[in-house]
Design a protein around this motif. Sequence first.
Motif, short mmCIF file in Angstrom:
data_model
loop_
_atom_site.label_atom_id
_atom_site.label_comp_id
_atom_site.label_asym_id
_atom_site.label_seq_id
_atom_site.Cartn_x
_atom_site.Cartn_y
_atom_site.Cartn_z
N ILE A 15 0.84 -1.20 0.00
CA ILE A 15 0.00 0.00 0.00
C ILE A 15 0.87 1.25 0.00
O ILE A 15 0.63 2.19 -0.77
N LEU A 16 1.90 1.27 0.83
CA LEU A 16 2.81 2.43 0.86
C LEU A 16 3.53 2.61 -0.46
O LEU A 16 3.70 3.74 -0.93
N ASP A 17 3.94 1.51 -1.09
CA ASP A 17 4.59 1.59 -2.40
C ASP A 17 3.64 2.17 -3.44
O ASP A 17 4.03 3.01 -4.27
N GLU A 18 2.38 1.75 -3.41
CA GLU A 18 1.40 2.26 -4.37
C GLU A 18 1.12 3.75 -4.14
O GLU A 18 1.02 4.52 -5.10
N LEU A 19 1.00 4.15 -2.89
CA LEU A 19 0.79 5.57 -2.59
C LEU A 19 1.98 6.40 -3.05
O LEU A 19 1.82 7.47 -3.64
N HIS A 20 3.18 5.90 -2.80
CA HIS A 20 4.38 6.61 -3.25
C HIS A 20 4.40 6.71 -4.78
O HIS A 20 4.72 7.78 -5.33
N ASP A 21 4.08 5.63 -5.45
CA ASP A 21 4.03 5.63 -6.91
C ASP A 21 3.04 6.68 -7.41
O ASP A 21 3.35 7.47 -8.30
N ALA A 22 1.86 6.71 -6.82
CA ALA A 22 0.83 7.65 -7.26
C ALA A 22 1.26 9.10 -6.98
O ALA A 22 1.12 9.97 -7.84
N VAL A 23 1.78 9.36 -5.80
CA VAL A 23 2.22 10.72 -5.46
C VAL A 23 3.30 11.20 -6.43
O VAL A 23 3.27 12.34 -6.88
N SER A 24 4.22 10.33 -6.78
CA SER A 24 5.31 10.73 -7.67
C SER A 24 4.84 10.99 -9.09
O SER A 24 5.52 11.66 -9.86
N ARG A 25 3.65 10.51 -9.44
CA ARG A 25 3.12 10.67 -10.79
C ARG A 25 2.10 11.80 -10.90
O ARG A 25 1.69 12.15 -12.01
N ASP A 44 -3.52 1.66 -16.11
CA ASP A 44 -3.31 0.25 -15.82
C ASP A 44 -1.90 -0.08 -15.35
O ASP A 44 -1.53 -1.24 -15.26
N SER A 45 -1.10 0.95 -15.04
CA SER A 45 0.24 0.69 -14.53
C SER A 45 0.42 1.36 -13.17
O SER A 45 -0.18 2.40 -12.90
N GLY A 46 1.22 0.75 -12.34
CA GLY A 46 1.50 1.34 -11.04
C GLY A 46 0.38 1.14 -10.04
O GLY A 46 -0.20 0.07 -9.95
N ALA A 47 0.09 2.20 -9.31
CA ALA A 47 -0.87 2.14 -8.20
C ALA A 47 -2.26 1.72 -8.66
O ALA A 47 -2.69 2.01 -9.77
N ARG A 48 -2.96 1.05 -7.74
CA ARG A 48 -4.34 0.67 -8.00
C ARG A 48 -5.26 1.87 -7.79
O ARG A 48 -4.87 2.88 -7.21
N ALA A 49 -6.47 1.73 -8.24
CA ALA A 49 -7.44 2.82 -8.19
C ALA A 49 -7.65 3.38 -6.79
O ALA A 49 -7.83 4.59 -6.61
N MET A 50 -7.62 2.54 -5.78
CA MET A 50 -7.86 3.01 -4.42
C MET A 50 -6.82 4.05 -4.01
O MET A 50 -7.14 5.03 -3.35
N ALA A 51 -5.57 3.85 -4.38
CA ALA A 51 -4.53 4.83 -4.03
C ALA A 51 -4.80 6.17 -4.70
O ALA A 51 -4.69 7.22 -4.07
N LEU A 129 -10.78 17.01 -11.76
CA LEU A 129 -10.48 16.01 -12.79
C LEU A 129 -9.16 15.34 -12.47
O LEU A 129 -8.21 16.01 -12.07
N LEU A 130 -9.13 14.05 -12.67
CA LEU A 130 -7.90 13.28 -12.63
C LEU A 130 -7.73 12.72 -14.03
O LEU A 130 -8.57 11.95 -14.51
N VAL A 131 -6.68 13.17 -14.71
CA VAL A 131 -6.48 12.83 -16.12
C VAL A 131 -5.22 12.00 -16.25
O VAL A 131 -4.15 12.39 -15.77
N PHE A 132 -5.35 10.86 -16.92
CA PHE A 132 -4.19 10.00 -17.18
C PHE A 132 -3.68 10.26 -18.59
O PHE A 132 -4.46 10.56 -19.50
N GLU A 133 -2.39 10.12 -18.79
CA GLU A 133 -1.76 10.35 -20.08
C GLU A 133 -2.01 9.16 -21.01
O GLU A 133 -1.17 8.28 -21.15
N GLU A 134 -3.15 9.16 -21.62
CA GLU A 134 -3.53 8.11 -22.55
C GLU A 134 -4.27 8.72 -23.73
O GLU A 134 -4.81 9.83 -23.61
#
Length: 151
Positions: A15-25, A44-51, A129-134
């Motif tokens: 969970i901490l790894d996923e939160l860190h991944d999301a924060v850094s992105r 579809d890469s990195g943190a799960r939706a909950m993070a 809005l949360l926008v992903f680069e896709e």
Amino acid sequence: MSEAAGSHEAGQARILDELHDAVSRLHVVRAAGPRVVVATGRRDSGARAMAWQVLFERSLGPDAPVLAWRGAPAVTLPTVLREGFDREPTLEGGWAFTRLGDAMREGPVLQAFRRDRLPDDVAQALVGLLVFEEDGLSLAGVRALVQELRV
């Protein structure tokens, strides 16, 4: 250490790894309402939706409203920025979701609405809005669009 304790610690570390991944992105393009945040990379890469959901909701502060999430295709971003939504809400189920993970299946433009204002006041309900680069979306492109539309 018991097997259950080790499993719990591993889960906490994930969970901490996923939160860190999301924060850094995460990159805030517009801080004031509606908040526009771009997440570098794909859904579809990195943190799960909950993070992503936890971080976005916490970024709104301690008095954040209860949110409903709606995903939309990349081409709808200009409409969402101008109108505050991509499509009028309907009474049918599936227009918006309480969980970001459900909305993420609909597209990379994730609209966060105040649940207490749906469906009657949708034009005033958009919180961010949360926008992903896709699908052609990029951090630079979203910044330019927000500036061009002066939202």
